[in-house]
Design a protein around this motif. Structure first.
Motif, short mmCIF file in Angstrom:
data_model
loop_
_atom_site.label_atom_id
_atom_site.label_comp_id
_atom_site.label_asym_id
_atom_site.label_seq_id
_atom_site.Cartn_x
_atom_site.Cartn_y
_atom_site.Cartn_z
N GLY A 52 0.75 -1.23 0.00
CA GLY A 52 0.00 0.00 0.00
C GLY A 52 0.78 1.29 0.00
N SER A 53 2.07 1.22 -0.15
CA SER A 53 2.83 2.47 -0.06
C SER A 53 3.29 2.94 -1.44
CB SER A 53 4.04 2.29 0.84
OG SER A 53 3.61 2.04 2.15
N TRP A 54 3.25 4.22 -1.62
CA TRP A 54 3.72 4.87 -2.84
C TRP A 54 4.95 5.67 -2.44
CZ3 TRP A 54 2.37 5.53 -8.03
CH2 TRP A 54 2.96 6.63 -8.67
N PHE A 55 6.04 5.35 -3.07
CA PHE A 55 7.29 6.02 -2.70
C PHE A 55 7.76 6.86 -3.87
CE2 PHE A 55 7.56 1.88 -0.34
CZ PHE A 55 7.28 2.39 0.91
N SER A 56 7.78 8.16 -3.69
CA SER A 56 8.29 9.04 -4.73
C SER A 56 9.82 9.06 -4.67
CB SER A 56 7.77 10.47 -4.53
OG SER A 56 6.37 10.50 -4.70
N VAL A 57 10.42 8.58 -5.72
CA VAL A 57 11.88 8.58 -5.78
C VAL A 57 12.30 8.38 -7.24
CG1 VAL A 57 11.97 6.07 -5.31
CG2 VAL A 57 13.99 7.51 -4.86
N ASN A 58 13.27 9.10 -7.67
CA ASN A 58 13.74 9.01 -9.05
C ASN A 58 14.85 7.97 -9.17
OD1 ASN A 58 12.13 11.23 -10.09
ND2 ASN A 58 13.45 12.55 -8.85
N PHE A 59 14.71 7.14 -10.14
CA PHE A 59 15.73 6.11 -10.33
C PHE A 59 15.67 5.55 -11.74
CE2 PHE A 59 13.02 2.32 -10.19
CZ PHE A 59 11.85 2.82 -9.61
N MET A 60 16.71 4.84 -12.11
CA MET A 60 16.77 4.14 -13.39
C MET A 60 16.76 2.64 -13.12
SD MET A 60 17.23 6.24 -16.08
CE MET A 60 18.07 5.18 -17.27
N SER A 61 16.06 1.92 -13.94
CA SER A 61 16.12 0.46 -13.86
C SER A 61 15.81 -0.13 -15.22
CB SER A 61 15.12 -0.06 -12.80
OG SER A 61 15.28 -1.46 -12.63
N ASN A 62 16.60 -1.06 -15.60
CA ASN A 62 16.41 -1.74 -16.89
C ASN A 62 16.32 -0.73 -18.03
OD1 ASN A 62 16.22 -3.97 -18.53
ND2 ASN A 62 14.01 -4.22 -18.25
N GLY A 63 17.10 0.34 -17.92
CA GLY A 63 17.20 1.33 -18.98
C GLY A 63 16.08 2.34 -19.01
N VAL A 64 15.20 2.36 -18.01
CA VAL A 64 14.06 3.28 -18.00
C VAL A 64 14.14 4.16 -16.76
CG1 VAL A 64 11.54 3.46 -17.93
CG2 VAL A 64 12.65 1.61 -19.24
N ALA A 65 13.77 5.45 -16.94
CA ALA A 65 13.76 6.37 -15.81
C ALA A 65 12.39 6.33 -15.15
CB ALA A 65 14.07 7.79 -16.28
N TYR A 66 12.39 6.15 -13.85
CA TYR A 66 11.14 6.06 -13.10
C TYR A 66 11.09 7.19 -12.07
CZ TYR A 66 10.79 1.39 -15.14
OH TYR A 66 10.72 0.35 -16.02
N ILE A 67 9.84 7.49 -11.63
CA ILE A 67 9.67 8.56 -10.64
C ILE A 67 9.14 8.04 -9.31
CG2 ILE A 67 9.21 10.30 -12.43
CD1 ILE A 67 6.18 10.05 -11.48
N ALA A 68 8.76 6.78 -9.30
CA ALA A 68 8.22 6.24 -8.05
C ALA A 68 8.21 4.73 -8.12
CB ALA A 68 6.81 6.76 -7.80
N MET A 69 8.08 4.14 -6.96
CA MET A 69 7.83 2.70 -6.91
C MET A 69 6.79 2.46 -5.79
SD MET A 69 11.23 1.02 -5.10
CE MET A 69 12.43 1.68 -6.24
#
Lengths: 62, 363
Positions: B19-36
């Motif tokens: 149930g948690s939304w974590f705002s954090v910028n990161f790269m994984s598997n060649g893609v830029a993400y803003i949250a997990m």
């Protein structure tokens, strides 16, 4: 080239005497080019000691 | 708030808390993400334990469901700049992932901090990573501020004394000023140049200073007698002085007993004279002088160093070099310089002749 002969005139006091011109005292004197042996005479060692004693007393008083 | 940076690798198995939304910028598997977000949903129908990476608030990719859907998603890169994350995320994330060292980045070690007083300091962590608590040892330095305080106190005392003793450098009458047994190489530490214009008699009478030259150098000040007319007895009666600096008596009209009765005086760096300088028993009873360089001109008043039987040749030649040329004088005056038998024996006939040819009688 110039060759110059320098003549030194030296006075040596006799044993037991000191040379003086009235102002300075020494056992041996190398005369300057214009100085004369006639300006110098001998005093005894005792007279020399007395003269020095007077100078010392003068110094102490000052 | 915590911070994360660098490359991390999720564990093989991830604890999904849900149930948690974590705002954090990161790269994984060649893609830029803003949250997990981790999601755990357990109903009678479905048991859903997922981890998703989001490229926007509405577009996510499921990367983990009971197992990693692609091993490449296990690796997340937060970049080199630390970014703030919630404590909740940091606690969950660091429990499920391991920081990968970015070679050659160095891990922060233990840090020693020396603190002298209340204040701030900076931990030397630049360019290093840390995924653990840092042990910080604090040492409170009480000695340094104490010693600094002592030095400041000494300086204040020194300034107070010498500003009074040499009224802020304006003192010009030095008669007897440094005479007596209280003055030695330690206590003699003038703050200002010693430049008397009058009254210098007995300035160093019976002083205990040994090396006046070095003492002056240590203080960064000079002794300048060049303006003084009456230089009589400045250094008279001493049993300590060994070394003197340059002494300029070129303005002197009186020099009686200037260095008189200095049993241990060995060296005078330079004695500056002129052709009218009188020399009145200056060196009498000072038998230890071995070095005395004379500069200027020795004239009508002659010169007498017969007491200084240890003079070196350099000194004797400096005296001869300074003798005024009276060779043209036929007045019958005897111009005499008294070196003494011992010193005359150190000179060659040629060297003596330099003096006699200038009209001087050597005694």
């Amino acid at each position: 080239m110039t060759e110059t002969t320098i003549t030194m005139r030296k006075l040596t006091a006799s044993e037991g005497y000191v040379l003086t011109n009235g102002d300075v005292y020494g056992k041996e004197v190398y005369l300057g080019v214009n100085d004369s042996a006639e300006n110098w005479h001998e005093i005894t060692d005792a007279e020399y000691a007395e003269a020095m004693e007077k100078l010392e007393q003068l110094a102490e008083e000052e | 708030m915590a911070t994360v940076k660098g490359v991390w690798v999720f564990n093989e198995t991830v604890e999904i808390e849900g149930g948690s939304w974590f705002s954090v910028n990161f790269m994984s598997n060649g893609v830029a993400y803003i949250a997990m977000s981790d999601r755990q949903r357990e109903t009678s129908i479905v048991q859903d334990m997922r981890l998703r990476y989001f490229t926007s608030s509405s577009s996510g990719t499921k990367v983990y469901e009971e197992e990693w859907l692609n091993e490449a998603y296990r690796t997340v890169d937060f970049g080199t700049t630390p970014q703030e994350v919630s404590d909740e995320f940091y606690a969950w994330f660091t429990a499920n992932a391991t920081r990968q060292a970015d070679e050659p980045e160095e891990e922060v070690g233990n840090i020693q901090i020396n603190i002298a007083e209340n204040g701030t300091t900076t931990l030397a962590t630049a360019g290093k990573y840390c995924d653990r608590d840092i042990d910080v040892a604090v040492t409170v330095d009480t000695e340094t501020p104490y010693n600094e305080g002592v030095e400041q106190g000494k300086q204040a005392e020194y300034d107070a004394f010498w500003d009074s003793f040499q009224p802020n450098g304006s003192l010009t009458r030095y008669r007897g000023v440094f005479s007596g047994y209280g003055w030695n190489d330690t206590t003699f530490a003038p703050k200002y140049d010693i430049v008397p214009s009058s009254a210098v008699a007995n300035m160093f009478y019976y002083t205990r200073i040994v090396d006046l030259k070095q003492a002056l150098l240590n203080c960064g000040v000079i002794l300048d007698l060049s303006n003084v007319k009456d230089c009589a007895q400045v250094f008279t009666f001493n049993n300590s002085l060994k070394t003197l600096p340059k002494i300029d008596i070129s303005s002197a009209t009186k020099t009686a007993q200037l260095f008189y009765n200095n049993a241990k005086l060995e060296s005078i760096d330079e004695l500056v004279v002129n052709e009218n300088t009188p020399f009145d028993r200056c060196f009498n009873n000072s038998p230890s002088i071995a070095h005395l360089i004379v500069t200027g001109t020795i004239g009508q008043n002659g010169f007498n160093v017969q007491w200084a039987t240890k003079l070196d040749k350099e000194s004797l030649l400096s005296i001869i070099d300074c003798l005024k040329d009276y060779s043209a004088d036929t007045s019958g005056t005897t111009w005499a310089v008294t070196l003494g038998t011992e010193n005359l024996a150190k000179l060659t006939d040629t060297e003596k002749a330099v003096a006699t040819q200038k009209g001087w009688t050597l005694v």
